[in-house]
Design a protein around this motif. Structure first.
Motif, mmCIF file in Angstrom:
data_model
loop_
_atom_site.group_PDB
_atom_site.id
_atom_site.type_symbol
_atom_site.label_atom_id
_atom_site.label_comp_id
_atom_site.label_asym_id
_atom_site.label_seq_id
_atom_site.Cartn_x
_atom_site.Cartn_y
_atom_site.Cartn_z
ATOM 1 N N ASP A 86 -12.872 7.705 -2.974
ATOM 2 C CA ASP A 86 -13.713 7.754 -4.174
ATOM 3 C C ASP A 86 -13.034 7.087 -5.369
ATOM 4 O OD1 ASP A 86 -16.171 8.574 -5.302
ATOM 5 O OD2 ASP A 86 -15.176 10.232 -6.311
ATOM 6 N N VAL A 87 -11.769 7.420 -5.604
ATOM 7 C CA VAL A 87 -11.028 6.802 -6.704
ATOM 8 C C VAL A 87 -10.596 5.383 -6.323
ATOM 9 C CG1 VAL A 87 -8.865 6.910 -8.019
ATOM 10 C CG2 VAL A 87 -10.231 8.977 -7.702
ATOM 11 N N ALA A 88 -10.191 5.197 -5.078
ATOM 12 C CA ALA A 88 -9.692 3.892 -4.632
ATOM 13 C C ALA A 88 -10.738 2.789 -4.779
ATOM 14 C CB ALA A 88 -9.235 3.981 -3.177
ATOM 15 N N PHE A 89 -11.992 3.088 -4.472
ATOM 16 C CA PHE A 89 -13.050 2.095 -4.627
ATOM 17 C C PHE A 89 -13.179 1.673 -6.097
ATOM 18 C CE2 PHE A 89 -14.948 4.052 -0.651
ATOM 19 C CZ PHE A 89 -14.651 2.966 0.158
ATOM 20 N N ARG A 90 -13.021 2.632 -6.989
ATOM 21 C CA ARG A 90 -13.103 2.321 -8.416
ATOM 22 C C ARG A 90 -11.926 1.451 -8.858
ATOM 23 N NH1 ARG A 90 -16.101 6.409 -11.721
ATOM 24 N NH2 ARG A 90 -17.397 7.588 -10.278
ATOM 25 N N VAL A 91 -10.739 1.771 -8.332
ATOM 26 C CA VAL A 91 -9.556 0.972 -8.668
ATOM 27 C C VAL A 91 -9.756 -0.462 -8.202
ATOM 28 C CG1 VAL A 91 -7.095 0.647 -8.230
ATOM 29 C CG2 VAL A 91 -7.989 2.946 -8.636
ATOM 30 N N LEU A 92 -10.207 -0.638 -6.963
ATOM 31 C CA LEU A 92 -10.390 -1.977 -6.409
ATOM 32 C C LEU A 92 -11.448 -2.754 -7.191
ATOM 33 C CD1 LEU A 92 -9.458 -3.855 -4.119
ATOM 34 C CD2 LEU A 92 -11.384 -2.979 -2.754
ATOM 35 N N GLU A 93 -12.512 -2.083 -7.562
ATOM 36 C CA GLU A 93 -13.560 -2.749 -8.344
ATOM 37 C C GLU A 93 -13.024 -3.222 -9.693
ATOM 38 O OE1 GLU A 93 -18.048 -1.801 -10.151
ATOM 39 O OE2 GLU A 93 -16.875 -0.217 -9.203
ATOM 40 N N SER A 94 -12.209 -2.381 -10.330
ATOM 41 C CA SER A 94 -11.616 -2.757 -11.606
ATOM 42 C C SER A 94 -10.692 -3.953 -11.443
ATOM 43 C CB SER A 94 -10.838 -1.567 -12.190
ATOM 44 O OG SER A 94 -10.202 -1.909 -13.405
ATOM 45 N N MET A 95 -9.902 -3.957 -10.369
ATOM 46 C CA MET A 95 -9.024 -5.104 -10.098
ATOM 47 C C MET A 95 -9.822 -6.392 -9.958
ATOM 48 S SD MET A 95 -6.146 -4.111 -7.305
ATOM 49 C CE MET A 95 -4.995 -2.774 -7.510
ATOM 50 N N ARG A 96 -10.876 -6.326 -9.168
ATOM 51 C CA ARG A 96 -11.649 -7.531 -8.893
ATOM 52 C C ARG A 96 -12.293 -8.088 -10.153
ATOM 53 N NH1 ARG A 96 -8.806 -7.534 -5.286
ATOM 54 N NH2 ARG A 96 -9.268 -7.316 -3.061
ATOM 55 N N CYS A 102 -9.161 -13.750 -14.880
ATOM 56 C CA CYS A 102 -7.762 -14.133 -15.040
ATOM 57 C C CYS A 102 -7.470 -15.379 -14.212
ATOM 58 C CB CYS A 102 -6.856 -12.981 -14.606
ATOM 59 S SG CYS A 102 -5.109 -13.272 -14.930
ATOM 60 N N LEU A 103 -6.962 -16.407 -14.841
ATOM 61 C CA LEU A 103 -6.741 -17.680 -14.159
ATOM 62 C C LEU A 103 -5.369 -17.785 -13.518
ATOM 63 C CD1 LEU A 103 -8.274 -20.068 -16.865
ATOM 64 C CD2 LEU A 103 -9.383 -19.144 -14.812
ATOM 65 N N ASN A 104 -4.443 -16.898 -13.873
ATOM 66 C CA ASN A 104 -3.060 -17.034 -13.414
ATOM 67 C C ASN A 104 -2.673 -16.024 -12.338
ATOM 68 O OD1 ASN A 104 -2.571 -19.113 -15.306
ATOM 69 N ND2 ASN A 104 -2.271 -17.571 -16.919
ATOM 70 N N VAL A 105 -3.638 -15.532 -11.573
ATOM 71 C CA VAL A 105 -3.357 -14.574 -10.514
ATOM 72 C C VAL A 105 -3.111 -15.327 -9.214
ATOM 73 C CG1 VAL A 105 -4.230 -12.624 -9.197
ATOM 74 C CG2 VAL A 105 -4.787 -12.831 -11.620
ATOM 75 N N SER A 106 -1.953 -15.080 -8.599
ATOM 76 C CA SER A 106 -1.583 -15.820 -7.387
ATOM 77 C C SER A 106 -2.326 -15.325 -6.150
ATOM 78 C CB SER A 106 -0.072 -15.710 -7.145
ATOM 79 O OG SER A 106 0.318 -14.353 -7.041
ATOM 80 N N GLY A 107 -2.734 -14.050 -6.141
ATOM 81 C CA GLY A 107 -3.448 -13.499 -4.995
ATOM 82 C C GLY A 107 -4.255 -12.284 -5.404
ATOM 83 N N LYS A 108 -5.105 -11.824 -4.512
ATOM 84 C CA LYS A 108 -5.931 -10.664 -4.806
ATOM 85 C C LYS A 108 -5.137 -9.373 -4.614
ATOM 86 C CE LYS A 108 -10.515 -12.534 -3.796
ATOM 87 N NZ LYS A 108 -11.760 -12.344 -3.012
ATOM 88 N N GLY A 109 -5.441 -8.407 -5.447
ATOM 89 C CA GLY A 109 -4.806 -7.115 -5.333
ATOM 90 C C GLY A 109 -5.395 -6.299 -4.194
ATOM 91 N N SER A 110 -4.709 -5.214 -3.850
ATOM 92 C CA SER A 110 -5.197 -4.356 -2.778
ATOM 93 C C SER A 110 -4.840 -2.907 -3.064
ATOM 94 C CB SER A 110 -4.611 -4.781 -1.428
ATOM 95 O OG SER A 110 -3.204 -4.671 -1.433
ATOM 96 N N VAL A 111 -5.486 -1.997 -2.323
ATOM 97 C CA VAL A 111 -5.310 -0.561 -2.530
ATOM 98 C C VAL A 111 -4.964 0.101 -1.207
ATOM 99 C CG1 VAL A 111 -6.407 1.586 -3.271
ATOM 100 C CG2 VAL A 111 -6.967 -0.562 -4.435
ATOM 101 N N ILE A 112 -3.997 1.013 -1.251
ATOM 102 C CA ILE A 112 -3.665 1.847 -0.092
ATOM 103 C C ILE A 112 -4.200 3.246 -0.364
ATOM 104 C CG2 ILE A 112 -1.835 2.868 1.298
ATOM 105 C CD1 ILE A 112 -0.047 0.505 0.459
ATOM 106 N N VAL A 113 -5.041 3.741 0.532
ATOM 107 C CA VAL A 113 -5.529 5.116 0.445
ATOM 108 C C VAL A 113 -4.672 5.961 1.383
ATOM 109 C CG1 VAL A 113 -7.511 6.645 0.640
ATOM 110 C CG2 VAL A 113 -7.858 4.239 0.048
ATOM 111 N N PHE A 114 -4.010 6.955 0.825
ATOM 112 C CA PHE A 114 -3.048 7.762 1.573
ATOM 113 C C PHE A 114 -3.474 9.220 1.514
ATOM 114 C CE2 PHE A 114 0.965 10.055 2.149
ATOM 115 C CZ PHE A 114 1.542 9.370 3.217
ATOM 116 N N ASP A 115 -3.614 9.856 2.675
ATOM 117 C CA ASP A 115 -4.079 11.247 2.696
ATOM 118 C C ASP A 115 -3.562 11.931 3.947
ATOM 119 O OD1 ASP A 115 -6.651 12.724 1.073
ATOM 120 O OD2 ASP A 115 -6.054 13.624 2.964
#
Length: 318
Positions: A86-96, A102-115
């Motif tokens: 639930d929170v991870a999807f929001r984090v990823l959406e904010s990153m995207r 942002c023009l200077n990003v070398s790669g896309k971010g990612s999220v690890i969901v740990f439970d």
């Protein structure tokens, strides 16, 4: 630090150490099992109960968490006690969204969901697939927050939270939140009856937040270990109300209304009594801030929401 934490856990168990399970004191080695049993019992209606208990406010709380976090484009984020994401999807959406501008990003971010709860992670994977989330954008890993399987200095940002949360599209979401409470409860119970009649399985978002961990100090130290220098730690948890009038109302709601609703909706008063008690036994805002600082975090602060019913704690690895 990892070896010393392991020794600490083993010593506390072998020496007959105890820890809180609500208002009860139990053996250290028993708590994880006991907490797991609680969430297993309430799994069928936990998300509905959470919507009722928070009046839907959890959505605003999580929005605020993301505003505070502001995940950096191209970063690696770890969401502990992430459940179905639930929170991870929001984090990823904010990153995207930030990466697009942002023009200077070398790669896309990612999220690890740990439970620690495998069933929640399986449900999360299904939801990620349904949303079209790329596999390299979101990983789902099962494990214990006291023993993170990640390298030192490898994570850009870390969240751990267990606010009231609905998994996916909760049944309660179909109910208008502003109708009279009695009518609200009637409709909720009717939705539960219909779900049971159709054999629907309703999963909670997550089983373990920070307050359900046996050794909070160990969790904090391991969070610090995996963060990169400059990385940020955020914890959103139920906390402590200081205003006397609000405290009185909160106590009535917590100790009388919530257990009664647990009995009416989930048929389980005892489990929801534990949930209330575990909140009261959780460290105060000031105490948790001290524990974060002792773990090595700097610029430690917290923000109270709804007068301290929920608090967002922040710290950095500098």
């Amino acid at each position: 630090m990892e070896k010393s934490d392991q020794a600490f856990r083993e010593n506390s168990a072998s020496n007959g150490g105890t820890t809180s399970f609500g208002y009860k004191e139990v053996k250290v080695e028993e708590k994880e099992t006991l907490v797991g049993e609680v969430f297993k019992r309430v799994a069928g209606s936990y998300d509905i109960m959470n919507d009722v208990m928070s009046g839907g406010l959890h959505r605003l709380w999580k929005d605020r968490l993301i505003e505070v976090l502001r995940p950096a484009p191209g970063s690696l984020h770890l969401d502990v006690a992430g459940g179905t994401g639930d929170v991870a999807f929001r984090v990823l959406e904010s990153m995207r969204l930030q990466e697009k501008s942002c023009l200077n990003v070398s790669g896309k971010g990612s999220v690890i969901v740990f439970d620690i709860n495998a069933a929640m992670l399986d449900e999360g994977r299904k939801r990620a697939s349904a949303r079209g989330v790329a596999q390299d954008s979101m990983q789902w890993i099962e494990g214990n927050a006291e023993r993170l399987p990640f390298d030192d200095n490898s994570i850009d940002s870390y969240t751990i939270c267990e606010p009231p949360s609905a998994s996916g599209q909760p049944i309660a979401q179909t109910v208008k939140a502003r109708i009279a409470p009695a009518a609200y409860m009637f409709v909720l119970n009717e939705k539960i009856r219909q779900a049971n009649a159709h054999g629907e399985k309703i999963l909670p978002r997550t089983a373990f937040g920070l307050r359900n961990c046996t050794h909070i100090d160990v969790v904090l130290r391991d969070a610090y270990r995996v963060l990169k220098p400059g990385g940020r730690f955020l914890c959103m948890e139920f906390s402590h109300v200081h205003d006397p009038f609000l405290q009185q109302l909160y106590d009535i709601h917590s100790f009388h209304i919530i257990p009664a609703m647990g009995q009416a909706i989930a048929g389980d008063r005892e489990s929801y009594q534990y949930l209330v008690e575990s909140i009261r036994k959780f460290p105060t805002q000031e105490k948790l801030s001290q524990m974060m600082a002792s773990a090595g975090m700097r610029n430690v602060s917290y923000e109270n929401l709804v007068g301290g019913v929920v608090a967002i704690h922040s710290g950095f690895k500098l």
